[in-house]
Every structure is written in C-alpha cells, then in structure tokens.
Design an enzyme around this catalytic site. Sequence first.
Site, PDB file in Angstrom:
ATOM      1  N   ASP A 131       0.980  -1.198   0.074  1.00  0.00           N
ATOM      2  CA  ASP A 131      -0.207  -0.166  -0.488  1.00  0.00           C
ATOM      3  C   ASP A 131       0.832   1.280  -0.213  1.00  0.00           C
ATOM      4  O   ASP A 131       0.364   2.134   0.274  1.00  0.00           O
ATOM      5  CB  ASP A 131      -1.307   0.562   1.844  1.00  0.00           C
ATOM      6  N   LYS A 141       2.340   2.169  -5.070  1.00  0.00           N
ATOM      7  CA  LYS A 141       2.635   1.904  -6.759  1.00  0.00           C
ATOM      8  C   LYS A 141       2.139   2.586  -7.433  1.00  0.00           C
ATOM      9  O   LYS A 141       2.404   2.935  -8.646  1.00  0.00           O
ATOM     10  CB  LYS A 141       2.939   0.748  -6.166  1.00  0.00           C
ATOM     11  N   GLY A 154      -3.890  -3.519  -4.278  1.00  0.00           N
ATOM     12  CA  GLY A 154      -5.466  -3.098  -4.227  1.00  0.00           C
ATOM     13  C   GLY A 154      -4.198  -1.362  -5.108  1.00  0.00           C
ATOM     14  O   GLY A 154      -3.451  -1.363  -4.270  1.00  0.00           O
ATOM     15  N   HIS A 155      -4.606  -1.663  -6.093  1.00  0.00           N
ATOM     16  CA  HIS A 155      -3.948  -0.063  -6.251  1.00  0.00           C
ATOM     17  C   HIS A 155      -4.861   0.859  -7.227  1.00  0.00           C
ATOM     18  O   HIS A 155      -6.067   0.947  -7.672  1.00  0.00           O
ATOM     19  CB  HIS A 155      -3.073  -0.526  -7.917  1.00  0.00           C
ATOM     20  N   GLN A 186       1.820  -6.109  -3.517  1.00  0.00           N
ATOM     21  CA  GLN A 186       2.687  -6.087  -2.922  1.00  0.00           C
ATOM     22  C   GLN A 186       3.733  -5.350  -2.318  1.00  0.00           C
ATOM     23  O   GLN A 186       3.532  -4.863  -2.964  1.00  0.00           O
ATOM     24  CB  GLN A 186       2.261  -8.160  -1.882  1.00  0.00           C
TER      25      GLN A 186
HETATM   26  P1  IMP Z   1      -2.130 -13.021   1.616  1.00  0.00           P
HETATM   27  O1  IMP Z   1      -2.358 -11.719   0.051  1.00  0.00           O
HETATM   28  O2  IMP Z   1      -4.154 -12.576   1.210  1.00  0.00           O
HETATM   29  O3  IMP Z   1      -2.052 -14.428   1.795  1.00  0.00           O
HETATM   30  O4  IMP Z   1      -1.951 -12.364   2.280  1.00  0.00           O
HETATM   31  C1  IMP Z   1      -1.025 -12.583   3.255  1.00  0.00           C
HETATM   32  C2  IMP Z   1      -0.790 -11.114   4.003  1.00  0.00           C
HETATM   33  O5  IMP Z   1      -0.258  -9.948   3.332  1.00  0.00           O
HETATM   34  C3  IMP Z   1      -0.976 -10.332   4.431  1.00  0.00           C
HETATM   35  O6  IMP Z   1      -0.902  -8.889   5.819  1.00  0.00           O
HETATM   36  C4  IMP Z   1      -1.988  -9.402   4.112  1.00  0.00           C
HETATM   37  O7  IMP Z   1      -2.892  -8.185   5.092  1.00  0.00           O
HETATM   38  C5  IMP Z   1      -0.825  -8.756   3.353  1.00  0.00           C
HETATM   39  N1  IMP Z   1      -1.501  -8.412   1.911  1.00  0.00           N
HETATM   40  C6  IMP Z   1      -1.671  -8.876   0.826  1.00  0.00           C
HETATM   41  N2  IMP Z   1      -1.917  -7.705  -0.504  1.00  0.00           N
HETATM   42  C7  IMP Z   1      -1.301  -7.109   0.495  1.00  0.00           C
HETATM   43  C8  IMP Z   1      -1.564  -5.678  -0.205  1.00  0.00           C
HETATM   44  O8  IMP Z   1      -1.948  -5.670  -1.963  1.00  0.00           O
HETATM   45  N3  IMP Z   1      -1.056  -4.596   0.292  1.00  0.00           N
HETATM   46  C9  IMP Z   1      -1.072  -4.233   1.662  1.00  0.00           C
HETATM   47  N4  IMP Z   1      -0.698  -6.154   2.090  1.00  0.00           N
HETATM   48  C10 IMP Z   1      -1.192  -7.026   1.472  1.00  0.00           C
END
Ligand code: IMP
Length: 436
Positions: A13, A16, A40-41, A224
């Site tokens: 977050d 990007k 989420g962009h 991520q």
């Molecule tokens: P998953 O990707 O849903 O398996 O989540 C694993 C961890 O990555 C959790 O702490 C999520 O909140 C975090 N996470 C996954 N995608 C994002 C993102 O785009 N932004 C922030 N945190 C993320």
Amino acid sequence: MSGLAVVGTQWGDEGKGKFVDLLAPRFHTVVRYGGGHNAGHTVVVGGRTIVLHILPSAVLHPGVQAIVGNGCVVDPAALFSELDLLEEAGLDPAADLLLSDRAHIILPVHRLVEAGEESRLGDRRIGTTRRGIGPAYEDKAGRRGLRVGDLRHPEHRDERLAHLMSERGRQLGWEAGRLEREIGAARDLLDAFAARMLPRVVDTSLVVHRAIEAGRPVLFEGAQASLLDLDHGTYPFVTSSTAVAAGAAVGAGVGPRAIGRVLGVAKAYQTRVGEGPMPTEMPPAMNQRIQRIGNEYGASTGRPRRCAWFDSVVLRYSRRVNGLDELAITKLDVLDGLDEVRVGVCYRLDGERLDEFPGAFGALSRCEPEYRTLPGWSRPTAGVTRLEDLPKEARAYLAALEELVEVPVSLAATGPDRGSFLTRLDTPVTRFTAPA
Ligand code: IMP
C-alpha cells in the site's frame, strides 16, 4: 533503460499504482508479475477513484500493452467484476490486455480452504485478505494447480480440475455428492472464463521478450511489497508470492538482465494490514491520526491499516534485497502539520545495536527502534509540485531519508491525484515523467 521494475519497499500500500499510472504512458508494455486480487492499486483520474486489484495500472492507458504475467494468480469472478467496473466507467480495459497462459487460476475452493485455516489458527492467524491467494500458490508449488492455458484443452482441464478438487475436497471433508457439485460449479466458472478471456491468453513471456529485443521500454509492475515477500518478508506474516524486484524476471518470463533499473516506492511513513511485527509502530493516538488523515484503510478489504514512522532499517534492507536505484516517496502531505516527525535509524535487541533488519520473527518482535527526530512543517505540502515550494523542514525530511537509506529520492507525491507529485533529481526515471 529498457526494463524498469517498480516495487513496494515496505508492507504494501505504498502507492505504487500512482507512479505506475504516471509512468505507464511512456512505456510500451506494462507487466504485473505476481500476486492476485489481494493487491489494491488506487488511482485517482479526473476526480474519480479507481481501484485495480489484479489488472495492471496500464489498463487505464490506451495503447500501452497491459499484461497479467505468469507469476500471478487469477480469480475469474474477481477479474470479471474489475473489467465490468472499468467498462461502466467508460474505459475499454480489454483493448490492450493480455493474460499469461502460465498464470494460475484461483478457484472458490481456495477461498474456502483459506477461510477455514485462518479461523482455525485463531491468534496465530496470518491476517490474510482471504482471497484464496495462499492456497492457489500452494497448489502451484504442489503441482496440482490449474493454469489459464489449460482452458484451451477441455479434457486436460477437466482431469486437472478433478485432481485438484479431490485433493482439496479430502482436506475439507467433502463427501462424494458435495465434491461432484463443487466440480460442476467450478467447471461452469471455467467455461465462462474461457469464453470471455481465451482470446487474450497467450505466451506473454514471448510478448515481453520481443518488446525488449526491439528496444521498447517495459515496466514490471510489482504487487504487495518487499516485507510481504515469501522469502524476504517477515515470515510467516507474508504473502505467498515473490514481491521483490527479482520476481519480475520469473513472473514475467524474462532473464534478469531485462530489469535495467529498480524504482522503490515508499510511504513517507509506514503502514501494515494483517498481523506481524512492525518495530516503529506509532502509539494509538498518533496511529489513529495518521489513519484518518492518510485514509489508511485497505483498498482490497477495507481493514484499517496500522501506522508507523518511516523505518530506515526496513528501507536499507529493501534496498539490499531489491537492488534499489531510486526511491519514490508517497503521501508526504499526510505528515503536514505535525510538530515533529520521526525516522527509525536502528534497533536495540537485548542491549545490542542492530543496523540490519533481522530475519527471525523471534528477534524482530523484540526489537526496540531508535529514532532521529526532525522538526515538522506547518505550511502544507499538499499539491506542491516544485521542490523549491516545499517547506524547508519537508525538504530536510526527504534529505534525511535519502541519507539514511543511501538511495536518491527522485519523486515525491503530495496528494492522491495524477498531478500531485514533484520530481527531485534528473534521473532516468524522472526523465520518464517529464512532459512528452
Ligand atoms: P494474502 O496475500 O491474502 O495471503 O495475505 C498475506 C498478508 O499479506 C496479509 O498480512 C495481507 O494483509 C498482506 N497483503 C497482501 N496483499 C497486500 C497488499 O496489496 N497490500 C498490503 N498488504 C497486503
């Protein structure tokens, strides 16, 4: 410069999307190289907020080849609703969109498995987005996964689907009738996916390779972030893909030399959603203030983000594991009006000074940060587009980040809309942001 990777340097977050959106028109091809609709962009275009989850930000720029690379996992229903939303907004996202035939498919069963696991884990849960990302990557690594290209071969697809579903069905304790019904529903979903998307499914590695061979600029869009990376993040509180810059080569299907430069995006402070340690986390009152001013609620899940001071230990680590060339700082304006601002410079662990980010969860969760405190600024930076118009304290803050991280800050965002950013140095990246 032919290949530029844009990566998140903290816990996600960082914004990007804003810089990819800014840079995309100067590139021939933009490839998303990992993750799924857990990302989420958020991009603000003409006052309208658009949140992209699986689609690369380039879909907002007609004429730029937008690719969902082989390193991604794709949920058909989520992809459809994103495409539908964009169409409703009058955009034609499919025009230049290609999907890798090697990308893996997220099925409803993956979400079920994950929801069960997270609930069972209780206090030890990861705090995932519950989108089925982890189980889909597990099936990829476990060689049970279903790939987008399998949709071209219905018999093979059905055989793979039955195998995957019976493995997962056993784990979920399904009896034969339930398994049959779930396989039937998944087949319908895949039929719809094939009908709508197959014309866009190709060997995208070849498309990227040809662009590079022709000397056309390619942007590798990270999702991520480094501290959520499966290898280099704060394991086990990580996502299941490779988020660091090297993942761009694997997740787009090109050699590492295709990545000419790496731009790291960092917030002027830090946030994290989900569980896991973050040493410079702010005390509750400041946390809530930044959450409110910075609108720190997950773009994908709406969860409030935990806020922290900028941590140069994290950023130096990120510089190392990504090979950062330049930094783009976002949300500088969120710090407007604070009496003072802090930057983490090192940690203390059992009385010892630590300058390097520890790999072990057991160590990180006990680290106490040490800070450098700088004066805040009362004159707003919001909307400022020229470095010389920033308050001198904000300039000093950027200079401190640069000194502590040892990477030049070339761009800074001072507001959410497309025009609110300033360029700081004449570097290859900032030259891409100059008017055409
Ligand atoms: P998953 O990707 O849903 O398996 O989540 C694993 C961890 O990555 C959790 O702490 C999520 O909140 C975090 N996470 C996954 N995608 C994002 C993102 O785009 N932004 C922030 N945190 C993320």
